[in-house]
Design an enzyme around this catalytic site. Structure first.
Site, PDB file in Angstrom:
ATOM      1  N   THR A  63      19.790  37.715  51.310  1.00 41.94           N
ATOM      2  CA  THR A  63      20.492  38.964  51.017  1.00 41.94           C
ATOM      3  C   THR A  63      19.900  40.121  51.824  1.00 41.94           C
ATOM      4  O   THR A  63      18.689  40.244  51.954  1.00 41.94           O
ATOM      5  CB  THR A  63      20.378  39.285  49.521  1.00 41.94           C
ATOM      6  OG1 THR A  63      20.796  38.132  48.784  1.00 41.94           O
ATOM      7  CG2 THR A  63      21.239  40.460  49.137  1.00 41.94           C
ATOM      8  N   ARG A 122      12.002  54.044  49.979  1.00 43.06           N
ATOM      9  CA  ARG A 122      13.067  54.652  49.187  1.00 43.06           C
ATOM     10  C   ARG A 122      12.514  55.075  47.842  1.00 43.06           C
ATOM     11  O   ARG A 122      11.755  54.339  47.228  1.00 43.06           O
ATOM     12  CB  ARG A 122      14.248  53.698  49.001  1.00 43.06           C
ATOM     13  CG  ARG A 122      15.492  54.415  48.469  1.00 43.06           C
ATOM     14  CD  ARG A 122      16.734  53.546  48.495  1.00 43.06           C
ATOM     15  NE  ARG A 122      17.230  53.301  49.834  1.00 43.06           N
ATOM     16  CZ  ARG A 122      18.410  52.732  50.078  1.00 43.06           C
ATOM     17  NH1 ARG A 122      19.183  52.373  49.086  1.00 43.06           N
ATOM     18  NH2 ARG A 122      18.813  52.521  51.319  1.00 43.06           N
ATOM     19  N   LYS A 157      25.496  47.202  59.136  1.00 42.64           N
ATOM     20  CA  LYS A 157      26.783  47.477  58.509  1.00 42.64           C
ATOM     21  C   LYS A 157      27.301  48.832  58.970  1.00 42.64           C
ATOM     22  O   LYS A 157      26.530  49.745  59.232  1.00 42.64           O
ATOM     23  CB  LYS A 157      26.670  47.403  56.991  1.00 42.64           C
ATOM     24  CG  LYS A 157      25.598  48.249  56.351  1.00 42.64           C
ATOM     25  CD  LYS A 157      25.506  47.920  54.864  1.00 42.64           C
ATOM     26  CE  LYS A 157      24.379  48.687  54.187  1.00 42.64           C
ATOM     27  NZ  LYS A 157      23.047  48.157  54.529  1.00 42.64           N
ATOM     28  N   GLU A 166      28.153  41.363  53.743  1.00 48.79           N
ATOM     29  CA  GLU A 166      27.658  40.987  52.424  1.00 48.79           C
ATOM     30  C   GLU A 166      28.571  41.593  51.371  1.00 48.79           C
ATOM     31  O   GLU A 166      29.265  42.585  51.630  1.00 48.79           O
ATOM     32  CB  GLU A 166      26.200  41.400  52.219  1.00 48.79           C
ATOM     33  CG  GLU A 166      25.927  42.872  52.227  1.00 48.79           C
ATOM     34  CD  GLU A 166      24.441  43.178  52.030  1.00 48.79           C
ATOM     35  OE1 GLU A 166      23.660  42.232  51.866  1.00 48.79           O
ATOM     36  OE2 GLU A 166      24.082  44.364  52.038  1.00 48.79           O
ATOM     37  N   SER A 211      21.350  56.391  51.361  1.00 47.69           N
ATOM     38  CA  SER A 211      22.640  55.707  51.269  1.00 47.69           C
ATOM     39  C   SER A 211      23.393  56.164  50.021  1.00 47.69           C
ATOM     40  O   SER A 211      23.719  57.336  49.884  1.00 47.69           O
ATOM     41  CB  SER A 211      22.414  54.197  51.286  1.00 47.69           C
ATOM     42  OG  SER A 211      23.631  53.507  51.425  1.00 47.69           O
TER      43      SER A 211
END
Length: 599
Positions: free
Chosen positions: A394, A60, A432, A418, A163
């Site tokens: 996480t 990213r 997700k 989360e 995202s």
């Protein structure tokens, strides 16, 4: 040769010439050539000397020319590492037969680098090795890739998206054969293989442009989509007739992303009435012109146009996807006309309770999974109702690999989530999914409104039943990653703090070094990772505060939660504790950090 060129660092000059040799895209090739001609060593150093690291979320970073940017070259090099990993993991004939799924969103920048071209070169790498590729023919919501891996029985999936990152960024993430993102040590194995497979395996300038014509390149968005919505409807929709008759009006925003057509179909699958779209944000637009940050997690500022649309159509409920539609935000209008943003923890609790009440299996065969920084309210739900609860590190790579393990043990995972508004409902995908979560949440809301109950009122009953778990999440902006490490090292400093202001600390967990004062052997039960900074402080009053460095953004995040019988008192104490923790432990003024405060 200019005199500047003559004095250029030979390593940087060599990197520039190497780039020019392997880059097949004219604008990025010319950008590096121009810098070389000008002798602009500083800029070449910035673009070429460091490589984008394959880590938490794959690759990213900003789009543009150079090894330190997201582009077709860094993606083909990364994909060569991925394919090399797959070739070590699967028997060659099996790998070619299983294939991979590749999807992409709508991001692009002025150099002509865009998500689709990066997806094509990723496909070209696979085809060059004889591997079948399911390359989608148009931009897709991210959940279509992990579902495609599951449905087609693929070896892997790759998605080109950043995202909810700022408009200049892009990203590239990978899913394993179980449809979940890769965990350690597999991601490190790929990172190592990328570095030993940097030279192009083929003429990608030609192959990337013709890959869709290859017999190995299959387009089956229609088939994968049909299976996705069919399974969604069969496993997660419980009140289709009621949904069709519902009076509740719902506003939806795609946040300038790809979600709208996918959510339209998920709503249709559930029999919902069509939502009211925020027209200004409904179509994919890589400039994200109406929002400073295309992230519904940013709260009311990002949803201002949604509230205006809701006022116009008379809707009390707003659902928002992030641009790649894997997250879901929810807001509801209060009696005074203002809006309440539900936290990711609250949405996770609402979905977990809803799907628990709808499950056909006994509670002992049901499970909930949440990240360690998420609210412990779903743990209270699971404990009270007899479900299994599992906590993970996480990130959805940890959450959904744990979910997959539980499925193998025979559990049905009602929700994995989360707090950063990521929700995985049921067994549909191993990641997700904001498209599915939107339809599920809308069905729950229809049932509540049919009983003259708002979502907020229902949330209050859940607090009364399972405990008033009040939490605040936020971040300070940290311009330099080394500063994050320095802040955490100062907190360790040979001995961990025993107080924070007037608040006494009971236990400390350090997930960077694997130390935990609450366990008999002082070792953490969750896996430790020295590549990320993460400290957890449990206070004598029961408050739990997690501090962690972000793996994808220049942020140091905090997650603080307290529960008790009196919500007003809990909230007042929590707000005081958040301020004390940030000011004493993170020291924004001393460290030059930006903090928006807490409310």
């Amino acid at each position: 040769i200019t005199c500047e060129m003559a004095s250029m660092n030979p390593k940087i000059e060599a990197l520039a010439k190497e780039w020019i040799e392997i880059d097949y895209h004219k604008p990025t090739k010319e950008a590096i050539q121009k810098l070389l001609n000008e002798g602009n060593e500083a800029e070449l150093d910035k673009l070429l000397s460091k490589r984008l690291a394959f880590g938490t979320a794959g690759l990213r970073g900003p789009m543009g020319a150079g090894y330190n940017r997201m582009n077709h070259v860094t993606v083909f090099q990364c994909t060569q590492g991925i394919v090399a990993y797959l070739e070590k993991t699967f028997e060659p004939a099996k790998l070619k037969e299983m294939g991979v799924v590749i999807g992409y969103d709508h991001r692009q920048n002025s150099t002509g680098v865009d998500s689709e071209m990066m997806a094509r070169v990723a496909a070209a790498v696979c085809v060059s090795k004889g591997i079948k590729v399911y390359l989608f023919g148009k931009m897709v919501a991210t959940p279509m890739v992990p579902f495609g891996v599951k449905f087609k029985g693929c070896a892997a999936g790759m998605m080109v998206t950043a995202s909810h990152n700022p408009k200049d960024d892009n990203g590239y993430k990978m899913y394993g054969s179980n449809g979940a993102q890769l965990c350690e040590p597999h991601d490190q194995a790929i990172a190592d293989l990328i570095l030993t497979n940097l030279k192009p395996w083929a003429d990608y300038g030609t192959l990337a442009n013709t890959v869709r014509d290859s017999a190995l390149c299959v387009e089956d968005l229609d088939g994968i989509s049909a299976a996705y919505y069919k399974e969604m409807g069969e496993t997660l929709c419980y009140h289709k007739a009621d949904n069709a008759a519902a009076k509740l009006k719902i506003v939806y925003t795609a946040m300038h992303g790809v979600g709208a057509p996918f959510c339209e179909r998920s709503f249709a699958t559930f029999g919902h009435n069509a939502f009211f779209p925020v027209e200004e944000q409904n179509k994919p637009d890589p400039a994200f012109p109406t929002v400073a940050y295309p992230n519904p997690e940013e709260g009311k500022g990002a949803l201002q146009l949604s509230f205006e649309t809701a006022a116009r159509v008379g809707s009390p409920l707003v659902l928002a996807n992030d641009p790649d539609a894997d997250r879901l935000a929810v807001a509801e209008q209060k009696a005074d006309g203002t809006w309440r943003m539900f936290s990711g923890n609250e949405i996770g609790m609402l979905l977990a309770h809803w799907l628990f009440t709808k499950a056909s299996l006994p509670p002992a065969k049901l499970a909930v999974v949440a990240s360690t920084v998420s609210s412990k309210m779903t743990r209270a739900l699971a404990q009270k109702e007899g479900m299994r609860f599992e906590e993970t590190l996480t990130g959805f790579k940890w959450i959904c690999n744990k979910k997959f393990d539980l499925q193998q043990e025979g559990y049905q995972v009602v929700v994995a989530f989360e707090e950063s508004i990521g929700f995985c409902c049921g067994d549909l995908v191993n990641d997700k999914d904001g498209v599915c979560a939107a339809a599920v949440f809308a069905e729950m809301a229809n049932q509540l409104y049919a009983k003259n109950m708002t979502v907020a009122q229902h949330m209050t009953t859940l607090y009364d039943t399972y405990g008033h778990f009040i939490s605040r999440q936020g971040y300070v902006v940290v311009p330099d990653p080394s500063l994050t490490v320095a802040i955490f090292d100062r907190l360790r400093n040979g001995e961990y703090p025993k107080t924070c202001g007037k608040f006494a600390i009971k236990e400390v967990r350090d997930l960077t070094v694997g130390y935990d004062t609450s366990t008999p052997d002082h070792k953490t039960t969750l896996p430790a990772s020295q590549s990320s900074q993460h400290l957890t402080f449990t206070f004598e009053n029961g408050c739990v505060a997690n501090l962690r460095g972000s793996g994808t953004e220049p942020k140091l995040k905090y997650y603080v939660e307290l529960n008790g019988p009196d919500p007003a008192q809990v909230t007042a104490t929590l707000l005081e504790m958040v301020t004390t923790i940030v000011e004493r432990f993170l020291e924004p003024e001393r460290n030059g950090l930006t903090w928006a405060g807490v409310e």
